[in-house]
Design an enzyme around this catalytic site. Structure first.
Site, short mmCIF file in Angstrom:
data_model
loop_
_atom_site.label_atom_id
_atom_site.label_comp_id
_atom_site.label_asym_id
_atom_site.label_seq_id
_atom_site.Cartn_x
_atom_site.Cartn_y
_atom_site.Cartn_z
N HIS B 154 35.13 -7.48 22.08
CA HIS B 154 35.99 -6.72 23.00
C HIS B 154 37.04 -5.99 22.18
O HIS B 154 37.14 -6.18 20.96
CB HIS B 154 36.67 -7.64 24.01
N HIS B 201 36.71 -11.83 28.89
CA HIS B 201 37.17 -10.44 28.85
C HIS B 201 36.20 -9.58 28.06
O HIS B 201 35.61 -10.01 27.07
CB HIS B 201 38.58 -10.28 28.29
N HIS B 216 43.54 -4.04 18.71
CA HIS B 216 42.58 -4.74 17.86
C HIS B 216 41.16 -4.68 18.39
O HIS B 216 40.93 -4.51 19.59
CB HIS B 216 42.98 -6.20 17.63
N HIS B 248 45.21 -18.62 21.99
CA HIS B 248 45.82 -17.83 23.06
C HIS B 248 45.98 -18.69 24.31
O HIS B 248 45.10 -19.50 24.61
CB HIS B 248 44.93 -16.64 23.45
N TYR B 257 44.54 -13.09 14.25
CA TYR B 257 44.72 -11.64 14.13
C TYR B 257 44.94 -11.32 12.67
O TYR B 257 45.73 -12.01 11.99
CB TYR B 257 45.95 -11.16 14.91
N GLU B 267 40.43 -9.13 15.12
CA GLU B 267 40.55 -10.53 15.56
C GLU B 267 39.21 -11.22 15.33
O GLU B 267 38.15 -10.61 15.50
CB GLU B 267 40.87 -10.59 17.06
#
Lengths: 309, 309, 309, 309
Positions: B154, B201, B216, B248, B257, B267
């Site tokens: 993503h 996501h 990112h 997270h 990151y 990431e």
């Protein structure tokens, strides 16, 4: 919306010989939480990462096995449409009224070509994840217990008409074949895995002379460390392990097969989600059937093909 | 079929300042494999668990950032339909001919309300997983190198019109909002995460005064052990770490990151897939924004909000 | 017998500002078990994988820090011999009678050149591992809680006379220098790690202008997964994290530094045992001090050098 | 100095039927590095985390098994002293000159009561860890290959006079009994584990009617993830797995037993170091022998007791 139609395994009703022992197993060891009981004596369980009110229903009787497995669809309109499509496919369907299972809406039941009771439903009360709010959710629930399984993930069923099931699942219900193990002729399907989502499998079948046999219900863990911890718990609680910890060739999942006190097989496993509708079907040739099922031993154990409920 | 419409992130074109250094990073360290180059000098890369011919395109120029991100749809008919829907939504669209990117079919490009170039496409040449056959597939490729990332998963984009993007993604393109972090008023969305699949996501946005900023591109690993190994490699190869290894709050993913030599943020992360269309949106309140982004530190580092390309 | 003399860190007495909050931290979060209290109000704790009656003693007072750290020797004769050797080295020693600490035999106390109270003792009541029998022992205790630390492993002390401590530890007490971080001159030792066993370190010191400062007490976990779980618990219980999860360059251990409610630093870490007397000392040069301490960030955070109790 | 006398397993000489196949196994799969060959055709190997020049010596001949196992002592004086002690114990000793094994000093050889050739030595050339400097050492070597084992850790030998070995190891050589599995009479020792260090075991024996049989040589890995990866490599390289991945009850180590191409058993395992001289011996009763050896299956497989070389 990208995901429509059949969404996921919603619940499975498993027959157990002794409810007390079964709860010691499914709640005390596996770590499911009891959410309800009904006047038939059925007990409703859910895993901590599930939102719906239950995913496992236990029914005490004198023969182990699976009563039915039910898949959740995205809405009532889809339920109505799929009911008609299943009828058009040639199967009789039955409407089970809302409330027959506590907190669950109407279900459409039909017997699939392998002889299993298969259901669709659109509505179930949402209880939310166990011990975790939707607002500022913690990473995991501090009060999870036992093996801490995250969800009821899929089931593997044994039956005869594998070709009939494939037609129903793929042409009517929107599943896709993701992976298969072939017989020595490299044509006949021995084991077939279907997805209705991004998951590597939402249901699986193995070819077997008898109809309506139950091989296992599978619960998701997150890591190979979780798998070890689950195996340790099985030893501490004297749960009979079938095989594992090991890896499957098919799906590359890491796994343990084990038995509940009634002889029903369970699985805990972990894997990375990896299916899309445009992916090729993966195939295991007849000479690699052992590795397909048990990647490390590279041989089937005798129980895999013979012990079902 | 259950998954239709937009399927997944297909590729992202990233601008780099020096192609040699970029390849040392994306191939030598991250472990992507070069699959092609074109006469513009662009280099095409894929991760080992991807089937399509590429997922990352690097273009050398004098300013870092993202040129465009492209999502794969399930078929050409969907591409045509969504093109019309996007036009009806009020955006201009542009057809980029097949072959503009090697091995890729026609793309439909439009500028989304946050100012980013967003594309849809239906066709790309399939190369298959790197080092793994579809027949009797091994669990992982013996020749994987570097961080051994599994896929481009993503991207997170920074821009102003978060509300406009939400309308486009959810009303036209079939994405769903899965999780959000709110401002101190507990209403204004600061960070929003959208899925077009079962994944937690497939794209994310953070509210930011400038349009068209790139935060990112994220690559999937399988385990927390892989995350550690990736962090070790970053130290050995003197790659600049932004933050991590950590977790997270949003998605509960485990993450690092870090920066490519041009200053683009990357990431690596792992998480368990956990989104269905009937799931509630998870929300993080304004007082928990630090924990939402960095679950352990419970505070944003200054770079998270300010360093974008 | 191969291991003789000083065996291991036996216990550390830590000063806390509020015993209730301290127990919530050391028992409720870290997972130590209370085994005793004495009439001074001190509370005795042990980790599950320890046999002796306690390894942490908490004393409530109005200033945080360490009262003393005590190492277990193999027998009373060794205690007597080392007492004389320490006196011959030029330090005054003090005999603390058996029973001053509950269940603990006589202790020999002396102030080491960095100003810390250091003790030796030979006898302590054995309670056995918590929740695990010596007969048919399970792999881990089913009732372990919190971070489930396995043992008090070592402490890191700050003080001025690093050279004096090295002389005492290596020439009198049988420790060996295993690893060191050097100043920019590549000669002066900044951080020094000593083993009295196979472990990578049993005690460590950092050069600091003040005498008798306490940097951290460290607890052993088994895996990097355990480290993540511990970090998650810190977030859930709002424990202040100093740094981590990350890796140390020195010892290559994986680690989190965090603070108890009184401001004393703790560590949870895991590593593979790797010291033998014939191994070379590992050295980190002055330009690599950041990487030596925090392998991923490759820079010291300001707290590492300044926050001590 | 705390650790004196016998320090650790130094090397083992294993007989293989085909050197090419053996190297494909020990180097190509297990990940040892060849460091030398001698004019007898013997090949010398070391693991990456070892400092000494070799730990495994392979000798091609027509019968598999172990020629000898050698333990390193802390100095030449100890070697001389232990030689006399072994003679006083009643065993003949033989001095093998320096250079008989390349880069290795004099060895003292004797036949222990179970019929195995056992050696002590004090000196071996130090090559340093493979791919890692003693100055600013990285966490692991970037060029490690195969299963990436860290060290030769211990061996398990089968023989008759278990009591004689115990007397020799504990009364003369300074080992301690750490854990034992008993026969059904709960007195006779079936399997015994000895440490000369902090490790849970440095050598082990199983009671067996024949003298001088070799059960396995064991290599250390760091994590349960490493164990999985090793099992996957065994499948990919068609190495015969005996059992695992699983856990031992004894030591609680996680393990795989597998075979080299000559039929010699190997082990890869991981565990946390946990032995001190004042710890109680752990015992497994006769009814728990299966769980003692294979904690998950809770039963011996037939090969464990019968297949030795």
């Amino acid at each position: 919306m990208s995901m429509t139609g059949v969404l996921r395994p919603g619940h499975i009703q498993i027959r157990v010989l002794d409810m007390g022992e079964a709860l010691e197993h499914y709640v005390g060891a596996i770590g499911l939480r009891e959410t309800d009981r009904d006047d038939q004596g059925r007990v409703y369980l859910k895993a901590w990462d599930e939102y719906d009110a239950f995913s496992i229903v236990l029914r005490e009787t004198d023969e182990a096995g699976m009563d039915f497995v039910s898949y959740k669809v995205d809405c009532v309109e889809t339920l109505d449409r799929l009911e008609k499509d299943v009828q058009a496919f040639g199967l009789e369907t039955q409407r089970i009224p809302a409330g027959d299972l506590n907190r669950c809406g109407e279900r459409v039941r039909f017997v699939i070509p392998t002889g299993h009771n298969f259901e669709l439903f659109a509505e179930k009360e949402v209880l939310g994840r166990t011990g975790i709010s939707d607002t500022n959710p913690e990473a995991w629930p501090a009060d999870a217990s036992g093996m801490k399984v995250r969800r009821f993930d899929h089931c593997l069923l044994y039956g005869d008409d594998i070709e009939g099931v494939e037609k129903l699942l793929t042409e009517v219900l929107g599943f896709q074949l993701t992976e298969q193990a072939l017989a020595e002729d490299n044509e006949t399907q021995i084991a077939v895995f279907y997805s209705c989502s991004n998951k590597a499998h939402d249901i699986a079948f193995v070819r077997h002379p008898e109809k309506n046999k139950f091989h296992h219900a599978s619960f998701l863990l997150e890591t190979w460390e979780d798998i070890l911890r689950a195996a340790d718990i099985m030893s501490m609680k004297e749960i009979d392990i079938d095989i594992g910890p090991t890896r499957h060739g098919i799906t590359a999942g890491r796994t343990i097969y084990f038995f509940d006190p009634s002889g029903n097989r369970n699985e805990v496993f972990c894997e990375v989600s990896n299916w899309y509708p445009d992916y090729p079907v993966k195939s295991w040739t007849g000479d690699q059937i052992g590795k397909a099922i048990f990647y490390h031993d590279r041989a089937l154990n005798e129980r895999f093909l013979s012990v079902v409920t």
